[in-house]
Design an enzyme around this catalytic site. Structure first.
Site, short mmCIF file in Angstrom:
data_model
loop_
_atom_site.label_atom_id
_atom_site.label_comp_id
_atom_site.label_asym_id
_atom_site.label_seq_id
_atom_site.Cartn_x
_atom_site.Cartn_y
_atom_site.Cartn_z
N HIS A 82 66.34 79.92 5.43
CA HIS A 82 66.43 80.56 6.74
C HIS A 82 67.87 80.89 7.12
O HIS A 82 68.11 81.73 7.98
CB HIS A 82 65.75 79.71 7.82
CG HIS A 82 66.55 78.53 8.27
ND1 HIS A 82 66.36 77.26 7.76
CD2 HIS A 82 67.55 78.41 9.18
CE1 HIS A 82 67.19 76.42 8.35
NE2 HIS A 82 67.92 77.09 9.21
N ASP A 93 61.71 76.64 2.37
CA ASP A 93 62.98 76.88 3.06
C ASP A 93 64.18 76.50 2.18
O ASP A 93 65.14 75.88 2.64
CB ASP A 93 63.05 76.13 4.40
CG ASP A 93 64.24 76.58 5.24
OD1 ASP A 93 64.61 77.77 5.16
OD2 ASP A 93 64.81 75.74 5.97
N GLY A 105 74.10 75.21 12.11
CA GLY A 105 75.19 75.46 11.18
C GLY A 105 75.16 74.50 10.01
O GLY A 105 75.71 74.79 8.95
N SER A 117 72.41 73.61 8.49
CA SER A 117 71.30 73.96 7.61
C SER A 117 71.81 74.26 6.21
O SER A 117 72.75 75.03 6.03
CB SER A 117 70.56 75.20 8.14
OG SER A 117 69.93 74.94 9.35
N LEU A 128 46.25 73.49 -6.56
CA LEU A 128 45.22 72.50 -6.88
C LEU A 128 43.98 73.20 -7.44
O LEU A 128 43.18 72.58 -8.13
CB LEU A 128 44.86 71.71 -5.62
CG LEU A 128 43.84 70.58 -5.77
CD1 LEU A 128 44.40 69.47 -6.67
CD2 LEU A 128 43.45 70.03 -4.41
N GLY A 129 43.84 74.48 -7.14
CA GLY A 129 42.64 75.18 -7.57
C GLY A 129 41.44 74.82 -6.72
O GLY A 129 40.32 74.71 -7.21
#
Length: 319
Positions: free
Chosen positions: A81, A111, A180, A182, A237-238
């Protein structure tokens, strides 16, 4: 720093619903902090990130971010982000140098993003998941002031379904984290990378209140491994799952349907089964379950309720 679910993708508020227990702050006072030399080495691996946004698409709430060097020191992890609409990015160093970096890989569901730059930083090694109450320190470019340090404890692990990302496996800490930071580093007492700073819980207009989240090192390492071979880190996982309704039984994720030949079918799951946990971590929210599934590369042990019985199912078991 993502700190809202409400109005803004970064710099907003994720509801006023989290309160930090006072015990967490008491533990901070008692817990020994990492050695100063260890912290200096860790800080040298974290740099400021300056995204270059298209005109009119700048993020005024969080104009700068952070990144941490890994691998050979020319590869850096950051929060996806932080990049937003940017097509290019620069790195700023404490001595004032500004160096262009390539956006090498982006994974919005976790992210996380990877940058590559013509630098040779001393990288951080990935560490094991720290236990509850362990001392940790956050390093990031808080408010664009440069790389700063805050320390606290691990408040919780295996946080998922918080509401920030489609795939979540967070370490929660009371170490102060602000806009800031992040993409910065959460490090343990040995200076190893145990998380990538991602999000905070707060109220509108308030700063950090001690409920902060970092993508776990295990999930980050999985994304890095996938990027290295140019593949998606997604691990299916299907099966189609849905959360069970609240009631007197343990909550979980009900298997609605199975994909032929998928991991769930191969492991012996059946429609109507309820997945209660994965590797001992409760499976009550889809984002959290996906995070635990991906960090183990679609392996692990599921606790499953079938009719009135509970059984264990091993995913990824060799045929």
């Amino acid at each position: 720093m993502i700190f809202s679910r409400a109005a803004r993708p970064t710099g907003a508020v994720l509801g006023a619903v989290a309160i930090m227990a006072t015990a967490g702050h008491a533990a901070t006072a008692r817990s020994p902090l990492p050695d100063a030399a260890v912290l200096e080495r860790a800080r040298a691996a974290v740099v400021a990130v300056l995204p270059d946004w298209p005109e009119g698409r700048a993020n005024a709430e969080e104009p700068e971010g952070s990144a941490v060097a890994i691998g050979d020191g020319s590869m850096l992890l950051t929060a996806d982000h932080v990049l937003g609409a940017a097509r290019s990015v620069r790195l700023r160093f404490p001595d004032g140098r500004v160096v262009a970096a390539e956006i090498a890989f982006r994974d919005a569901p976790t992210d996380l993003a990877l940058l590559r730059a013509p630098v040779e930083l001393a990288p951080l090694e990935f560490g094991a998941e720290p236990p509850l109450g362990a001392p940790v320190c956050a390093l990031g470019n808080a408010f664009g002031l440069g790389i700063s340090l805050s320390c606290g404890v691990v408040s919780a692990t295996a946080r998922g379904g918080v509401g920030f990302n489609a795939v979540e496996d967070f370490i929660q800490t009371d170490a102060a984290v602000n806009p800031g930071a992040s993409g910065g580093a959460l490090v343990d007492g040995e200076g190893r990378l145990v998380g990538v700073l991602s999000a905070i819980f707060t109220k509108s207009g308030d700063g950090d209140i001690g409920v902060n989240f970092a993508v776990s090192a295990a999930l980050a390492r999985r994304v890095v491994e996938a990027a290295a071979v140019s593949e998606s880190p997604r691990r299916s996982l299907g099966a189609r799952l849905r959360p069970t309704r609240p009631g007197p039984q343990k909550g979980g994720l009900e298997v609605v349907s199975l994909e032929a030949g998928g991991a769930a079918q191969r492991a012996g799951l059946l429609p109507g089964d309820v997945i209660l946990s994965i590797d001992g971590v409760p499976a009550v929210k889809l984002a959290g379950f996906r995070g635990r599934l991906e960090r183990r590369d679609a392996r692990g042990v599921l606790a499953v309720r079938r009719a009135e019985s509970e059984l264990q199912v091993e995913l990824g078991k060799p045929d």
